[in-house]
Structure formats: C-alpha cells, structure tokens
Design an enzyme around this catalytic site. Structure first.
Site, short mmCIF file in Angstrom:
data_model
loop_
_atom_site.label_atom_id
_atom_site.label_comp_id
_atom_site.label_asym_id
_atom_site.label_seq_id
_atom_site.Cartn_x
_atom_site.Cartn_y
_atom_site.Cartn_z
N SER A 169 59.81 19.89 34.51
CA SER A 169 60.28 20.12 35.88
C SER A 169 59.20 19.88 36.92
O SER A 169 59.51 19.58 38.07
CB SER A 169 60.83 21.55 36.02
OG SER A 169 61.98 21.72 35.24
N THR B 144 60.05 23.68 40.41
CA THR B 144 60.86 22.98 41.41
C THR B 144 60.59 23.45 42.83
O THR B 144 60.32 22.63 43.71
CB THR B 144 62.35 23.09 41.06
OG1 THR B 144 62.56 22.55 39.75
CG2 THR B 144 63.20 22.32 42.05
#
Length: 472
Positions: free
Chosen positions: A125, A178
């Site tokens: 991520s 994120t």
C-alpha cells in the site's frame, strides 16, 4: 458491447445538447445496473436497459475540475467487489456508488525493486499510494520518496499550495500507508512516531535534520480536515525539534488543531481551515469494522454451516461511519471558493482480507460504497467535481464453488439471494493472506473522467488529477 460504446463516445467527442428528459434517461441507463427482471427468465439477468452511446457521450466533460474526491478501497480488487455485491445486493444487484460511475478502465500497479529498479509485480500500500500521490514508482514500504529515497511533492501538497482546501479521511490509523502517502516522505512506512523513526528511518528523524515521523509530518502538512484512527501515536513525545518534550497531541492543540473523538463531536464542527484545521481521532488504532463473522478455515465451507454476517457491537453510534466522515469533510472543504482535494480510504477491506475474514471484508466494501454515494450526490449537485473510485492493489479472496475442497482457507456465506457463496483464501499460510498483482478497476464521474478509460497505470492517476485541477 460496453467497450465499443465507450470507444465510439471517446472517438467521436460529439457532445450534443440533450433535453432534461434525455438527461434523466441517460443517467438511468448509466447508473441503474440492476438485473432487469427475473434472472431465471430469458433476458432477466440483463443489466442494460438501452443503448449507451448517447448516455456515454453526454457524460464526457473536458472542462477543468474545481474539486476532486478520490475514494480508495484498500485491497479492493474485482473479486472483493463481486463478493460484496453478491452478498449484500444479490447476483443481479448493483452498488449505487461503486457501480454507478459511467467511465471505467483498468490500471496496472507494480512497485520497483530498490536495488535494481526492476518491476516488483506485487505492490504494497505504501508504494502504490506513492504512485498516485506523486506520480513516481517506488519500492515497497516507501512513502513519498523514490527508489533513491528522494522526496517528491504530493498531490495534496500541490493542491494546498494552490490555495485549495485539502482533506484526508481513512478508517485506518492516520499513519497507515494510504493516508500517510499524502502528507509524509519517509523511507519506511513503519515510522509512525518519533521513537520508531529514530530506529528505522534515522535519516528522516528530526534529530538528524529530517522531516520527522509520519505523524509529525502530518501535523506539518496541515490538511484542513484529517479524520481516522491512530490516536495512540499522538500520545508519543517528540524527541527533538521545536516541540521536544511535548506529546504530538499537545503539539496539535498548541498549533491550533481542533481535535474530535466521536461522531457527536464531529457532527458539531461547522468550520475547518488553516487557522483551525480539524483532526478527528476515533480509535487508538484502526477504526472498528462494520460486520463480524467467522474467519475462514481449512475446509470451512465443507465442515461448517454457511453464515450470515452480524453487526459489530464495537461500531456503535459513537463511531462515525466512513460515509459520515466523507459527508463532513465535503461540507467543510466545499466552503473554500477555490475548490478542494479530498482523499477517502476504506482501509479494512485489505486488513480483513489479510485476516481471511469475509464478513469483515464485505462490510468494509459496503461502507465504501455508501461513501461513494455521498461523493456522487455532492458531485451531481455541484457540477464541477471529479469523483474517482479505485483501489491500491488486488488481494487474495476468491469466489469458489460451495462444494470445493480448496487447499486454502474457506468460509460459506448466505447471500441476499438466499443462496450460498463460498470465499477462499489460498495464497499464503494461515497467519496472513497476501496481496496479488492483477490489474485494478478505476472508475470516474465528472470533469476529465474520460482519462481513466482503457488501460492506464497507477501513476497516471496523479497526472490526471493534477491536470484536472490545473496544478503546477
């Protein structure tokens, strides 16, 4: 049929005037994708109610965007979307948010090997978020830096410099990859607070002349609205710099942040900006998920009965939902006349996929869909907002036949149809399932939405957003 219609619309670029009745019909054709009737009858499973050509042509808009709302389903590959749709809406059902965006494409998402620069076909991520926030490919674990550890300006930083309001919303810890990729530049995603940064990212530590930990950089980035979990790290004490000896929470308050910790206090906020940015900390770690259910197990679809997911008692009325956080962020950011950039992440699709927990994973996908619906409602009224929905990487869950004797972990679920759906997790040992490298769906609505159509790369998303907002 869909591909040919899209190609025709994009190649012709003939945006003809349409009446209000035609517009309503076009919207219905593009957005209402439920099965047209009884799926046991000829044509009953059809999702198309008419030709799409005019509807797609009418959806094209090459004007600049004033606002962007980017919604990320972490780990939300095609299999995760399909499993959630089957369970919550039925095989012939559709999501009113995720499935309602008119222009759809696929994008590639790979990281780079730090030493060789060659493709690492399965991204994490951090590397994936760095790709769309900066337009730069990097190694797994890196945030806001390239394979040579050089920092690159993020889309949020650019938007803020241009005078736009900015927002960062997640159901994860705000230090997680994120949300952190928008506001930090560190060599390892693990560097949440000062202590671990000194150990794992010494070059980023304040005492070494760096920009500090992820949380310290988050405070310096000063987005107008920041909502999520991760309160635990804000209790850490700064070990160097101007705020040495103070906790990061104390620093935030001293720097004018208004901090809220539950749904009621969030709802009460009426203003947020650079003088008083909003910081919502709704959990010590990740925010609680929507649904509970048993984790998958070896031959779980065969040895155990199919289950129905149940509400998670830990997510009570004091915890804001992703849709509520999205609503509040839009309400506050849209007060800026220059426009805004907002990223919203449904984080625990990924986390529950890692845990082989189908109910947790599906509930988080439903949550994201509700947030997408809120974003689309605003965009349709506003007329100048680009909404983009995508994921950061694919994941491990697969829909298999209910009687499959799978080598991995499985669990059977009772769907809305009254049928049984079996989910299998089989790419790793029992402790944690892993990401996969297949291309991802990306869909959009509004100005410049056509730029997601076809095959693009994750880095293209950065340039699409930058161009749509006219950022330098």
């Amino acid at each position: 049929m869909k591909q040919s219609a899209i190609a025709l619309a994009l190649l012709s670029c003939l945006i003809t005037p349409v009446s209000q009745a035609q517009t309503s019909q076009n919207i219905n054709i593009l957005e209402n994708r439920a099965a047209q009737g009884d799926i046991t009858m000829p044509g009953g499973a059809r999702r198309l109610s008419g030709d799409q050509t005019e509807a797609l042509r009418a959806s094209l808009n090459d004007k600049p965007a004033k606002n962007i709302i980017l919604l990320i389903g972490d780990g939300m590959g095609d299999s995760e979307i399909t499993a959630a749709r089957n369970y919550a809406e039925g095989a012939g059902g559709y999501f009113k948010g995720i499935d309602a965006l008119p222009l759809t494409g696929q994008y590639t998402h790979y990281a780079l090997d730090k030493k060789t620069g060659k493709p690492d076909y399965v991204t994490d991520s951090a590397a994936s978020a760095t790709a769309w926030t900066t337009g730069v490919k990097t190694y797994n674990g890196a945030l806001g830096v390239d394979i040579h550890e050089n920092p690159h300006t993020t889309i949020l930083e650019m938007a803020k410099a241009a005078g736009l309001a900015t927002g960062n919303v997640s159901t994860a810890e705000l230090q997680d990859a994120t949300p952190a990729a928008l506001v930090s530049h560190v060599t390892s995603r693990k560097c949440y607070g000062p202590s671990v940064t000194s150990e794992k990212c010494p070059g980023n530590a304040l005492e070494k002349g760096g920009k500090g930990s992820i949380t310290e950089q988050l405070l310096n980035a000063r987005a107008d609205v920041t909502l999520g979990g991760g309160a635990k790290t804000f209790a850490e004490t700064a070990t160097a710099g101007e705020w040495q000896g103070k906790t990061l929470r104390e620093q935030a308050l001293a720097r004018g942040y208004q901090i809220v910790s539950d749904a009621a206090s969030l709802a009460a906020v009426t203003q947020a900006g650079q003088d008083k940015p909003l910081l919502g900390l709704f959990a010590e770690g990740n925010m609680p998920v929507r649904w509970h259910g048993p984790k998958a197990s070896y031959h779980g679809n065969l040895d155990k009965p199919a289950v129905t997911c149940t509400p998670n008692p830990q997510r009570n009325e004091t915890v804001p939902t992703l849709a509520q956080m999205t609503d509040k962020a839009i309400e506050l950011l849209s007060k800026n006349e220059r426009g805004f950039f907002l990223q919203v992440e449904g984080a625990s699709i990924d986390k529950q996929d890692h845990a082989a927990n189908p109910c947790g994973q599906i509930g988080e996908t439903v949550d994201l869909d509700e947030a997408v619906q809120r974003a689309l409602e605003f965009a349709k009224k506003d007329g100048n907002t680009l909404v983009i929905v995508t994921a950061d990487h694919a994941h491990s869950s697969q829909i298999v036949a209910p009687d499959t004797k799978a080598p991995g972990l499985t669990q059977a679920l009772n769907t809305k149809d009254g049928a049984v759906m079996a989910i299998s997790y089989g790419n790793s040992e029992e402790d944690s399932q892993e990401h996969t490298g297949s291309q991802l769906r990306i869909a959009a609505y509004g100005p410049n939405a056509a730029n997601v159509v076809g095959l693009t790369d994750q880095t293209d998303l950065f340039y699409t957003m930058k161009a749509a907002l006219g950022l330098q």
